[in-house]
Enzyme design. Structure first.
Site, mmCIF file in Angstrom:
data_model
loop_
_atom_site.group_PDB
_atom_site.id
_atom_site.type_symbol
_atom_site.label_atom_id
_atom_site.label_comp_id
_atom_site.label_asym_id
_atom_site.label_seq_id
_atom_site.Cartn_x
_atom_site.Cartn_y
_atom_site.Cartn_z
ATOM 1 N N TYR A 86 -2.336 -0.515 10.320
ATOM 2 C CA TYR A 86 -2.357 -0.950 8.923
ATOM 3 C C TYR A 86 -1.071 -0.519 8.226
ATOM 4 O O TYR A 86 -0.438 -1.314 7.525
ATOM 5 C CB TYR A 86 -3.570 -0.376 8.202
ATOM 6 C CG TYR A 86 -3.612 -0.698 6.731
ATOM 7 C CD1 TYR A 86 -3.896 -1.989 6.286
ATOM 8 C CD2 TYR A 86 -3.352 0.286 5.778
ATOM 9 C CE1 TYR A 86 -3.927 -2.295 4.927
ATOM 10 C CE2 TYR A 86 -3.387 -0.006 4.425
ATOM 11 C CZ TYR A 86 -3.672 -1.295 4.004
ATOM 12 O OH TYR A 86 -3.695 -1.593 2.664
ATOM 13 N N SER B 126 0.858 -1.191 0.000
ATOM 14 C CA SER B 126 0.000 0.000 0.000
ATOM 15 C C SER B 126 0.887 1.232 0.000
ATOM 16 O O SER B 126 2.044 1.177 0.448
ATOM 17 C CB SER B 126 -0.892 0.010 1.242
ATOM 18 O OG SER B 126 -1.540 1.265 1.397
#
Length: 279
Positions: free
Chosen positions: A146, A133
């Site tokens: 995350y 990501s």
């Protein structure tokens, strides 16, 4: 024709990568928790094998890898796509919530990779594609855990690039921005169960409030993203990082600028810590 093994392939970017690989003429192993949820166009055929795979359950990994090798004889590309998000200020997130996230995003990736590598080493070739990501190079408020999991993915992938080069196995981390998938649905994104009111109207909770507006209105096109991932993966040499999406490129420029701003006032003193005093 190569054989691709894709985790979390029942929907989202994983399913689109499977479709793109099939369109290129490859065999595809679709790894999913629930085979009943596989889209009709990705069900078992001459070139598709569906395997039940929960990457957080070690007992399910080896049988899935063995089934792929039994069917197609090899695994040429592993796409570690299975993962989910977790929202909340770090103070709000419990230990159980954090560990559950890492079990999927990090340890699941490690264990699947560990199971596939003997196959690739034996054949003397292979490609690892880890879906990270843009939060894996830039920590952001409201997604600290995350981000931490995706920083870990990036670090693992970079290390594997060097570790596995002697075996002709390449490793790449894909760092996409926001794409129009189900990632912001409750099925893929958890919110810390405990909410601290003091964080209301601060960056951590502004991120929470953004989700409902952004869901399925994200900038990125998952079909185009998957097509590029597939194109890059089928090239001779993988980049160490594949930065995916205009928003990721924008954040990368911000990151570069931050590095320079952080470095400039302390460069000389930082360098001096490595000097031996001669007096």
């Amino acid at each position: 024709m190569a054989t691709w093994f894709i985790t979390g392939a029942s929907r989202g970017i994983g399913a689109e990568i499977a479709r793109a690989a099939l369109a290129d003429g490859h065999n595809v192993v679709v790894g999913v928790r629930d085979p009943d949820r596989v889209p009709a166009d990705l069900k078992n055929s001459d070139t598709v094998l569906t395997v039940a795979l929960d990457v957080t359950d070690n007992a399910s990994i080896s049988p899935a890898v063995d089934a792929a090798v039994d069917r197609f004889g090899t695994i040429d590309v592993l796409v570690n796509n299975a993962g989910r998000g977790l929202l909340g200020a770090l103070e709000e997130i419990t230990d159980d919530e954090a560990r559950s996230l890492f079990d999927l995003n990090v340890f699941g990736l490690i264990n699947v990779t560990r199971a596939v590598l003997p196959v690739m080493r034996k054949q003397g070739s292979g490609k690892l594609v880890h879906i990270g990501s843009h939060s894996g190079f830039e920590g952001e408020p409201g997604v600290s855990l995350y981000s931490a999991s995706k920083f870990a993915v990036a670090g693992i992938s970079e290390a594997l690039s060097a570790e596995l080069a002697p075996f002709n196995i390449q490793s790449m981390v894909v760092e996409p921005g926001v794409f129009r998938t189900d990632f912001l649905n409750a099925s893929s994104l958890s919110v810390a169960a405990h909410r601290i009111p003091d964080y209301d109207n601060t960056p951590a909770h502004i991120t929470l409030d953004w989700i409902d507006q952004a869901n399925h209105a994200q900038l990125g096109d998952p079909v185009k993203g998957a097509a590029l991932i597939t194109e890059v993966t089928t090239s001779d040499k993988l980049p160490t990082h594949l930065y995916l999406g205009a928003d990721t490129l924008d954040r990368l420029r911000v990151k570069y600028q931050q590095v320079q701003e952080d470095l400039a006032p302390w460069r000389e003193k930082s360098a001096a810590t490595g000097h031996h005093d001669t007096a």
